[in-house]
Write a protein that holds these residues in place. Structure first.
Motif, PDB file in Angstrom:
ATOM      1  N   THR B 142       0.747  -1.199  -0.089  1.00 52.87           N
ATOM      2  CA  THR B 142       0.115   0.023  -0.011  1.00 52.87           C
ATOM      3  C   THR B 142       0.633   1.109  -0.016  1.00 52.87           C
ATOM      4  O   THR B 142       0.461   2.242  -0.446  1.00 52.87           O
ATOM      5  CB  THR B 142      -0.961  -0.028   1.298  1.00 52.87           C
ATOM      6  OG1 THR B 142      -0.227   0.183   2.534  1.00 52.87           O
ATOM      7  CG2 THR B 142      -1.763  -1.305   1.315  1.00 52.87           C
ATOM      8  N   HIS B 143       2.175   1.031   0.555  1.00 53.56           N
ATOM      9  CA  HIS B 143       2.981   2.341   0.434  1.00 53.56           C
ATOM     10  C   HIS B 143       3.790   2.383  -0.794  1.00 53.56           C
ATOM     11  O   HIS B 143       4.608   3.369  -1.037  1.00 53.56           O
ATOM     12  CB  HIS B 143       3.894   2.234   1.366  1.00 53.56           C
ATOM     13  CG  HIS B 143       3.506   2.657   2.789  1.00 53.56           C
ATOM     14  ND1 HIS B 143       2.545   1.659   3.710  1.00 53.56           N
ATOM     15  CD2 HIS B 143       3.621   3.728   3.642  1.00 53.56           C
ATOM     16  CE1 HIS B 143       2.237   2.153   4.553  1.00 53.56           C
ATOM     17  NE2 HIS B 143       2.780   3.442   4.839  1.00 53.56           N
ATOM     18  N   CYS B 144       3.206   1.687  -1.788  1.00 56.19           N
ATOM     19  CA  CYS B 144       4.086   1.728  -3.098  1.00 56.19           C
ATOM     20  C   CYS B 144       3.910   3.024  -3.954  1.00 56.19           C
ATOM     21  O   CYS B 144       2.774   3.768  -3.966  1.00 56.19           O
ATOM     22  CB  CYS B 144       3.471   0.602  -4.099  1.00 56.19           C
ATOM     23  SG  CYS B 144       3.977   0.247  -5.404  1.00 56.19           S
ATOM     24  N   PRO B 145       5.018   3.596  -4.308  1.00 52.59           N
ATOM     25  CA  PRO B 145       4.933   4.963  -4.795  1.00 52.59           C
ATOM     26  C   PRO B 145       4.128   5.174  -6.162  1.00 52.59           C
ATOM     27  O   PRO B 145       3.491   6.061  -6.256  1.00 52.59           O
ATOM     28  CB  PRO B 145       6.139   5.452  -5.238  1.00 52.59           C
ATOM     29  CG  PRO B 145       7.136   4.403  -4.524  1.00 52.59           C
ATOM     30  CD  PRO B 145       6.297   3.191  -4.407  1.00 52.59           C
ATOM     31  N   ASP B 146       4.428   4.177  -7.249  1.00 56.59           N
ATOM     32  CA  ASP B 146       3.750   4.763  -8.540  1.00 56.59           C
ATOM     33  C   ASP B 146       3.335   3.396  -9.285  1.00 56.59           C
ATOM     34  O   ASP B 146       2.281   3.493  -9.868  1.00 56.59           O
ATOM     35  CB  ASP B 146       4.643   5.578  -9.389  1.00 56.59           C
ATOM     36  CG  ASP B 146       5.956   5.042  -9.600  1.00 56.59           C
ATOM     37  OD1 ASP B 146       6.435   4.071  -8.829  1.00 56.59           O
ATOM     38  OD2 ASP B 146       6.853   5.849 -10.276  1.00 56.59           O
ATOM     39  N   ILE B 147       4.249   2.515  -9.351  1.00 54.53           N
ATOM     40  CA  ILE B 147       3.698   1.230 -10.241  1.00 54.53           C
ATOM     41  C   ILE B 147       2.681   0.356  -9.637  1.00 54.53           C
ATOM     42  O   ILE B 147       1.791   0.230 -10.379  1.00 54.53           O
ATOM     43  CB  ILE B 147       5.144   0.182 -10.183  1.00 54.53           C
ATOM     44  CG1 ILE B 147       6.192   1.055 -10.761  1.00 54.53           C
ATOM     45  CG2 ILE B 147       4.840  -0.992 -11.155  1.00 54.53           C
ATOM     46  CD1 ILE B 147       7.414   0.586 -10.755  1.00 54.53           C
ATOM     47  N   ARG B 181       3.400  -3.496   7.715  1.00 59.20           N
ATOM     48  CA  ARG B 181       2.426  -2.417   7.753  1.00 59.20           C
ATOM     49  C   ARG B 181       0.936  -2.679   7.202  1.00 59.20           C
ATOM     50  O   ARG B 181       0.096  -2.251   7.596  1.00 59.20           O
ATOM     51  CB  ARG B 181       3.242  -1.349   7.062  1.00 59.20           C
ATOM     52  CG  ARG B 181       4.364  -0.781   7.624  1.00 59.20           C
ATOM     53  CD  ARG B 181       4.813   0.353   6.737  1.00 59.20           C
ATOM     54  NE  ARG B 181       5.408   0.040   5.491  1.00 59.20           N
ATOM     55  CZ  ARG B 181       5.958   0.773   4.444  1.00 59.20           C
ATOM     56  NH1 ARG B 181       6.409   2.283   4.752  1.00 59.20           N
ATOM     57  NH2 ARG B 181       6.570   0.395   3.579  1.00 59.20           N
ATOM     58  N   ALA B 224      17.227   0.718   3.360  1.00 56.76           N
ATOM     59  CA  ALA B 224      17.300   1.919   3.841  1.00 56.76           C
ATOM     60  C   ALA B 224      16.206   2.833   4.498  1.00 56.76           C
ATOM     61  O   ALA B 224      15.370   3.618   3.736  1.00 56.76           O
ATOM     62  CB  ALA B 224      17.718   3.110   2.807  1.00 56.76           C
ATOM     63  N   ALA B 225      15.413   2.053   5.796  1.00 53.78           N
ATOM     64  CA  ALA B 225      14.196   2.640   6.259  1.00 53.78           C
ATOM     65  C   ALA B 225      14.659   4.194   6.864  1.00 53.78           C
ATOM     66  O   ALA B 225      15.804   4.005   7.342  1.00 53.78           O
ATOM     67  CB  ALA B 225      13.878   1.817   7.043  1.00 53.78           C
ATOM     68  N   ASP B 226      13.878   5.146   6.814  1.00 52.19           N
ATOM     69  CA  ASP B 226      14.229   6.267   7.090  1.00 52.19           C
ATOM     70  C   ASP B 226      13.870   6.594   8.619  1.00 52.19           C
ATOM     71  O   ASP B 226      13.441   5.653   9.242  1.00 52.19           O
ATOM     72  CB  ASP B 226      13.930   7.461   6.367  1.00 52.19           C
ATOM     73  CG  ASP B 226      12.327   7.316   6.170  1.00 52.19           C
ATOM     74  OD1 ASP B 226      11.545   6.879   6.959  1.00 52.19           O
ATOM     75  OD2 ASP B 226      11.683   8.032   5.295  1.00 52.19           O
ATOM     76  N   ASP B 228      11.554   7.898  10.034  1.00 54.33           N
ATOM     77  CA  ASP B 228       9.842   7.697  10.227  1.00 54.33           C
ATOM     78  C   ASP B 228       9.682   6.205  10.053  1.00 54.33           C
ATOM     79  O   ASP B 228       8.322   6.004  10.239  1.00 54.33           O
ATOM     80  CB  ASP B 228       9.166   8.360   9.079  1.00 54.33           C
ATOM     81  CG  ASP B 228       9.094   9.998   9.394  1.00 54.33           C
ATOM     82  OD1 ASP B 228       9.547  10.262  10.652  1.00 54.33           O
ATOM     83  OD2 ASP B 228       9.165  10.645   8.567  1.00 54.33           O
ATOM     84  N   ASN B 229      10.874   5.441   9.761  1.00 53.93           N
ATOM     85  CA  ASN B 229      10.568   3.866   9.828  1.00 53.93           C
ATOM     86  C   ASN B 229       9.677   3.824   8.328  1.00 53.93           C
ATOM     87  O   ASN B 229       8.967   2.769   8.250  1.00 53.93           O
ATOM     88  CB  ASN B 229       9.862   3.260  10.955  1.00 53.93           C
ATOM     89  CG  ASN B 229       9.795   1.716  10.920  1.00 53.93           C
ATOM     90  OD1 ASN B 229      10.904   1.423  10.107  1.00 53.93           O
ATOM     91  ND2 ASN B 229       9.052   0.985  11.300  1.00 53.93           N
ATOM     92  N   ASP B 230       9.790   4.635   7.453  1.00 60.75           N
ATOM     93  CA  ASP B 230       9.310   4.552   5.960  1.00 60.75           C
ATOM     94  C   ASP B 230      10.298   3.655   5.138  1.00 60.75           C
ATOM     95  O   ASP B 230      11.666   3.816   5.306  1.00 60.75           O
ATOM     96  CB  ASP B 230       9.060   5.866   5.426  1.00 60.75           C
ATOM     97  CG  ASP B 230       8.036   5.716   4.269  1.00 60.75           C
ATOM     98  OD1 ASP B 230       7.473   4.664   4.288  1.00 60.75           O
ATOM     99  OD2 ASP B 230       7.951   6.603   3.771  1.00 60.75           O
ATOM    100  N   TYR B 231       9.667   2.866   4.274  1.00 61.48           N
ATOM    101  CA  TYR B 231      10.553   2.156   3.388  1.00 61.48           C
ATOM    102  C   TYR B 231       9.878   1.719   2.278  1.00 61.48           C
ATOM    103  O   TYR B 231       8.554   1.780   2.112  1.00 61.48           O
ATOM    104  CB  TYR B 231      11.070   0.920   4.107  1.00 61.48           C
ATOM    105  CG  TYR B 231      10.079  -0.033   4.928  1.00 61.48           C
ATOM    106  CD1 TYR B 231       9.468  -1.198   4.038  1.00 61.48           C
ATOM    107  CD2 TYR B 231       9.691   0.444   5.883  1.00 61.48           C
ATOM    108  CE1 TYR B 231       8.716  -1.869   4.480  1.00 61.48           C
ATOM    109  CE2 TYR B 231       8.775  -0.763   6.640  1.00 61.48           C
ATOM    110  CZ  TYR B 231       8.189  -1.675   5.950  1.00 61.48           C
ATOM    111  OH  TYR B 231       7.331  -2.349   6.447  1.00 61.48           O
ATOM    112  N   ILE B 232      10.523   1.184   1.243  1.00 59.97           N
ATOM    113  CA  ILE B 232       9.860   0.657  -0.094  1.00 59.97           C
ATOM    114  C   ILE B 232      10.054  -0.821  -0.192  1.00 59.97           C
ATOM    115  O   ILE B 232      11.393  -1.221   0.234  1.00 59.97           O
ATOM    116  CB  ILE B 232      10.335   1.637  -1.114  1.00 59.97           C
ATOM    117  CG1 ILE B 232       9.394   2.691  -1.328  1.00 59.97           C
ATOM    118  CG2 ILE B 232      10.350   1.061  -2.481  1.00 59.97           C
ATOM    119  CD1 ILE B 232      10.053   3.759  -2.449  1.00 59.97           C
TER     120      ILE B 232
END
Lengths: 99, 277
Positions: B142-147, B181, B224-226, B228-232
Motif C-alpha cells: 500500500t505504500h507503493c509510490p507509483d507502479i 504495515r 534504507a528505512a528512514d 520515520d520507519n518508512d521504506y519501499i
C-alpha cells in the motif's frame, strides 16, 4: 501544506494524496528538464514536491528521473562506453541534496 | 455429430432419388470411403436414377452414362470427401489442442499453488475459495509510490473489459508483500479506494512468503528505512492469470496494456470453454 512524510510511516497515502504528490513531482520534473537540475527557479517546486510526497517516494522518484534522463540520452546519442568517456557527462547525480 | 448428420442426409437424398435400398447403401458407402471416384456399378446406378427421374434431353441419346451424371457424382463425391476430410481434420485439431494443453500444464505446474491468507474483511481465505472463477493476481504494497497503483488500475480495467466483451467475471486480487504495515485495515482502506471489485489479501510473514514463493515473486523491504520507519518494498511487477481450476495460465508485465491483456485473456477464456465443451 500537509506534510505527508510524517504520517506516511503508518498510513499509506490515499488516492488524493498520491495524485497531489505525483502532480507536484511532474511540475518539478518539467521545470528541471527545462532549466536544469540546479536552477533556482525550480526550488519552490521542489519544496512543494518534498512536502507532498513521502521521503521514500522522493528518493524513488529522483532515482527514476536520473534513470529516465540517462535512457533518453542513450536513445538520442547512442551508448557511450564508459572507458571512452573519461569525464562522465551523463552524471547528474553529483552527490548533492538535489537530483 | 457431423458425420452421422451428413450420412443421414446423403442417405435421404439417395432414397428420394432412386427408392431402392441397395442404391442407398452404395451411395452411403461411397461417402464413407470419401473417394471422389466410385466403382462402375455405382456410376451406373446413379446414372440410372438420374435418367428415371429427370429426363434430360441428352439423356436419351446416351444409353448408359450421361455426362451430367458423371459430373453430379463427381461434385457430390468431391463435396462429401471435402467435408469428411474437414471432419477428420477438426477432430484431429481438437485432440492435438487437448494434448498440447496437457503438456503445457505439466510445464506450468511450477508456477502458482495454494495459499492461505486473510482478505480485507478479515475473512480467512485459501486459493481453493476462488476455484470456479478466473483470477487476476497482483503482488504489491500500500505504500507503493507509483507502479502498484498503475498496475492495479490496469488489472481492474482488464476485468471490466472482459466483463463487457466476454461476459465473464474475473476476480482481481491484490496480495500485499508488506505484512509489517499492511494489516487487514490498511489493505481494506487501500483496495476500497480502487474498486469494490478488488479484493485485498494479507497475512503473516510466513503466509505471504509462501504465496509469493508459489508465484515466484521476489520481494524485499529496502534496507534504507528512514527515521520515520518508512521504506519501499522492492518486488516483482507481474499480473498473473489463473483459470477456474486454480491453475496458472499466463503472466503479464508492465509493458502490456489493458487492451492487449484483455484480448489475450479473452482467447484463453474461449480456449478454456472450447476444450471443456
Amino acid at each position: 501544506m500537509v506534510d505527508s512524510t510524517k504520517k506516511s510511516a503508518e498510513i499509506a497515502p490515499n488516492r488524493a494524496e498520491r495524485k497531489a504528490c505525483w502532480d507536484s513531482r511532474d511540475a518539478y520534473w518539467k521545470c528541471i528538464e527545462k532549466n536544469g537540475t540546479d536552477a533556482p527557479v525550480c526550488d519552490q517546486l521542489r519544496t512543494e514536491y518534498l512536502n507532498l510526497c513521502p521521503g521514500q517516494w522522493v528518493k524513488h522518484f529522483d532515482r527514476k528521473f536520473i534513470y529516465e534522463q540517462y535512457k533518453k540520452k542513450v536513445e538520442q546519442d547512442g551508448f557511450e562506453p564508459i572507458t571512452e568517456n573519461a569525464a562522465p557527462k551523463t552524471d547528474t547525480t553529483g552527490g548533492g541534496s538535489k537530483i | 455429430m457431423y458425420p452421422g448428420f451428413f450420412l443421414r442426409k446423403a442417405g435421404e437424398i439417395a432414397v428420394r432419388q432412386c427408392n431402392r435400398p441397395n442404391y442407398v447403401c452404395a451411395e452411403i458407402s461411397s461417402f464413407q470411403c470419401g473417394l471422389p471416384s466410385g466403382t462402375g456399378r455405382r456410376f451406373l446406378s446413379l446414372g440410372a436414377v438420374r435418367k428415371n427421374e429427370v429426363k434430360l434431353p441428352k439423356g436419351s441419346k446416351e444409353p448408359k452414362m450421361p455426362p451430367s451424371s458423371w459430373r453430379a457424382l463427381g461434385i457430390t463425391a468431391g463435396v462429401g470427401a471435402a467435408l469428411w476430410a474437414w471432419m477428420i481434420y477438426a477432430k484431429h485439431e481438437k485432440e492435438e489442442a487437448i494434448r498440447k494443453e496437457r503438456s503445457k500444464q505439466i510445464g506450468k505446474a511450477k508456477i502458482g499453488g495454494e495459499w492461505e491468507l486473510t482478505d480485507h474483511n478479515g475473512v480467512p481465505r485459501t486459493s481453493k475459495d476462488f476455484h470456479g472463477s478466473w483470477i487476476l493476481l497482483y503482488f504489491g504494497f500500500t505504500h507503493c509510490p507509483d507502479i502498484c497503483p498503475d498496475e492495479i488500475e490496469k488489472m481492474l480495467e482488464v476485468a471490466t473489459l472482459l466483463e463487457k466483451k466476454e461476459d465473464i467475471k474475473v476476480q482481481p486480487l491484490f496480495i500485499t508483500v508488506d505484512p509489517e504495515r499492511d494489516n487487514v485495515e490498511a489493505v481494506k482502506r487501500y483496495c476500497k479506494e480502487f474498486s469494490p471489485k478488488l479484493l485485498g489479501l494479507t497475512g503473516t510473514n510466513e503466509q505471504i512468503t509462501k504465496a509469493a514463493k508459489a508465484f515466484r515473486v521476489y520481494f524485499s523491504a529496502a534496507p534504507a528505512a528512514d527515521e520515520d520507519n518508512d521504506y519501499i518494498v522492492d518486488h516483482t511487477i507481474i499480473i498473473y492469470l489463473i483459470d477456474p481450476e486454480g491453475k496458472f495460465v499466463d503472466y503479464y508485465g508492465q509493458n502490456k496494456t489493458a487492451v492487449q491483456m484483455a484480448e489475450h485473456i479473452g482467447s484463453y477464456i474461449d480456449r478454456f470453454k472450447y476444450l471443456r465443451w
